[in-house]
Scaffold this motif. Sequence first.
Motif, short mmCIF file in Angstrom:
data_model
loop_
_atom_site.label_atom_id
_atom_site.label_comp_id
_atom_site.label_asym_id
_atom_site.label_seq_id
_atom_site.Cartn_x
_atom_site.Cartn_y
_atom_site.Cartn_z
N MET A 66 0.85 -1.20 0.00
CA MET A 66 0.00 0.00 0.00
C MET A 66 0.88 1.24 0.00
O MET A 66 1.84 1.33 0.74
CB MET A 66 -0.92 -0.01 1.23
CG MET A 66 -1.89 1.17 1.26
SD MET A 66 -2.94 1.14 2.74
CE MET A 66 -3.89 -0.35 2.44
N THR A 67 0.54 2.22 -0.84
CA THR A 67 1.28 3.47 -0.90
C THR A 67 0.35 4.62 -0.58
O THR A 67 -0.86 4.46 -0.47
CB THR A 67 1.88 3.69 -2.30
OG1 THR A 67 0.81 3.87 -3.23
CG2 THR A 67 2.73 2.51 -2.72
N SER B 100 -6.52 4.97 1.26
CA SER B 100 -7.56 5.98 1.45
C SER B 100 -7.84 6.14 2.93
O SER B 100 -7.51 5.27 3.73
CB SER B 100 -8.84 5.58 0.70
OG SER B 100 -9.33 4.34 1.20
N GLY B 101 -8.47 7.25 3.27
CA GLY B 101 -8.86 7.48 4.64
C GLY B 101 -7.68 7.68 5.57
O GLY B 101 -6.66 8.28 5.19
N ALA C 56 -3.69 9.15 5.20
CA ALA C 56 -3.22 10.34 5.90
C ALA C 56 -1.92 10.05 6.66
O ALA C 56 -0.99 10.86 6.67
CB ALA C 56 -4.29 10.84 6.87
N VAL C 57 -1.87 8.87 7.30
CA VAL C 57 -0.66 8.49 8.03
C VAL C 57 0.52 8.32 7.08
O VAL C 57 1.63 8.81 7.34
CB VAL C 57 -0.90 7.18 8.82
CG1 VAL C 57 0.41 6.68 9.44
CG2 VAL C 57 -1.93 7.40 9.91
N LEU C 58 0.27 7.65 5.95
CA LEU C 58 1.35 7.44 4.98
C LEU C 58 1.84 8.75 4.38
O LEU C 58 3.03 8.95 4.17
CB LEU C 58 0.88 6.50 3.86
CG LEU C 58 0.70 5.03 4.26
CD1 LEU C 58 0.09 4.24 3.12
CD2 LEU C 58 2.02 4.41 4.69
N ALA D 76 10.74 12.15 3.27
CA ALA D 76 11.22 13.27 2.46
C ALA D 76 12.59 13.75 2.93
O ALA D 76 13.45 14.11 2.12
CB ALA D 76 10.21 14.41 2.50
N LEU D 77 12.80 13.74 4.24
CA LEU D 77 14.10 14.15 4.77
C LEU D 77 15.19 13.20 4.31
O LEU D 77 16.29 13.62 3.97
CB LEU D 77 14.03 14.22 6.29
CG LEU D 77 15.24 14.86 6.99
CD1 LEU D 77 15.38 16.32 6.60
CD2 LEU D 77 15.10 14.73 8.51
#
Length: 549
Positions: free
Chosen positions: A1-2, A7-8, A12-14, A23-24
Amino acid sequence: MTATTASGFPAAVLRWIDRNILALGREMRLSYMPPLMVYAAAGISGLTGIVGAFYVKEQLGLSAEFLAALGFWMMLPWALKMPLGHLVDLVWRWKSLLVYLGAGLITLSILIMIGLLGHTDAMRTVAPVETWFVLAALLAPIGYVLQDVVADAMTVEAVPRFGSDGQPIGAAERKPMHTTMQTLGRVAIIGGSVAVSILNIFLLRGVGALPEAQKAAAYLSVYQLALIIPLVSVLGVVLASWLRRRGLARLAAEGRTRAESEAILDRHFDPPPVNWWILGGGLVFAVVSLSVGLGQIPAAQEIVFCASMAIVIFLMWRLTRELEPEARNFLVGTAIVVFAFRAIPSPGAGSTWWAIDALGFDQQFMATLGLIGSALTLFSLFIFRRFMAEHSIAYVVGVLTIIGTLLSLPSIGMYYGLHEWTAAHTNGVVDARFIALIDTALESPLGQIAMIPMLAWIANSAPEKLKATFFAVMASFTNLALSASQLGTKYLNRFFSVSREVRDPVTGQVVAPADYSELGALMITAAVIAFALPFLAILFSRLTRFRNA
């Protein structure tokens, strides 16, 4: 899952993990590694913190007030970042020599402690144990400040000015790189703390129950392992040199001349003119500090603090004339707010002694607290990354001050028996250690967060040929806040008397009994000051032209 297929709530957590942590990692560059290694060495320095605290409590008859005063002198070398930072700008190509010098002083400090633990009698024939300890305590911060001022300058050098195609990178694109670099610098420092906290848990397991001779041997092994600290920082400088040689070879293979390659890889600017105000002010500061400190002059710390503060403020005034008026006001306002946040006093060593004696916190549990604190501080840098970037320093400091005040209440409550009440009503689950673990987990991230926005602002906005000088002067100002904190801690411990039990190391007889009767009032007073001081600074910044970044 990416993050794109979920969804949902999972999505949001991902997305949050991708935005704040992954990103860092994607923004990490190999060129960032040399300064990160120097910063990591500073984090690893915490390896000896717990052993040092127990050594002082068990072997030395130093009072809480004396230790707070010693803490003042230990913080004072950080004010020398002013002349050192300017020196780095003047001799940019030879700045790595300061790292080697700092590594030598750190090594000497560790070797003194190894001598005290492994060859006590021989060391005592030369000078009292307390004198050796004070010398070791003062040498280490001088070494660390030498390395830190170079690491700050290396962070500017680590951010590339040209892309892989040889084209200049714009200021807008470099700004987030500077923020990433400064965030990674804090990550390196705290990551080093996490690593040594894990080591301490294993190295100090069961040490509290050992006979004195075996306990000293365990402490000795920790200090011997600490010799890795200067090695890490030196390897960072060696890596920087290797990366530069590799870059020159790569560009030469692409057909570029030596001059073209150096123009891409190195910072090229005419050295700034020698600022004798900064160098002379730093020299005056050093001479005054040594003269007053060695001359046993009454109120020596107060004299040195006032003199150093006057010198730093004067040099800040001289230096900020290089900035536009609006940028100058932003920088001054930000520095004042950060200063107030870092200047809050603490209860001092007495609270640690009380936790050891009254609550039964041993070496391994203290190491566990250190691990939790360091790990969650590291995690908080990712959690608060966007928060720091999107809010002003005043807002960040205000939130951290409120949280810190609330989190000081459990420790105060335990002094008055909170842990006994909670343990009685939870079948012993919520005892003193449980409360300390939760409190440490929540409180630990607060100290490092407020510095990052100011460091990123300096890296991005200071004049190109004065980056190291700006870092050094502003760091000197905010680090003087830690000296102010130690002075405040000394005054509190003078007003509220707290003492541990002191035994003669030879006979084992009690020389001075423990007395923690005034510790509660001390902790309450420190908490009130810790809440009021930052908000007074925030109010000042709101009502004057000195807005903060």
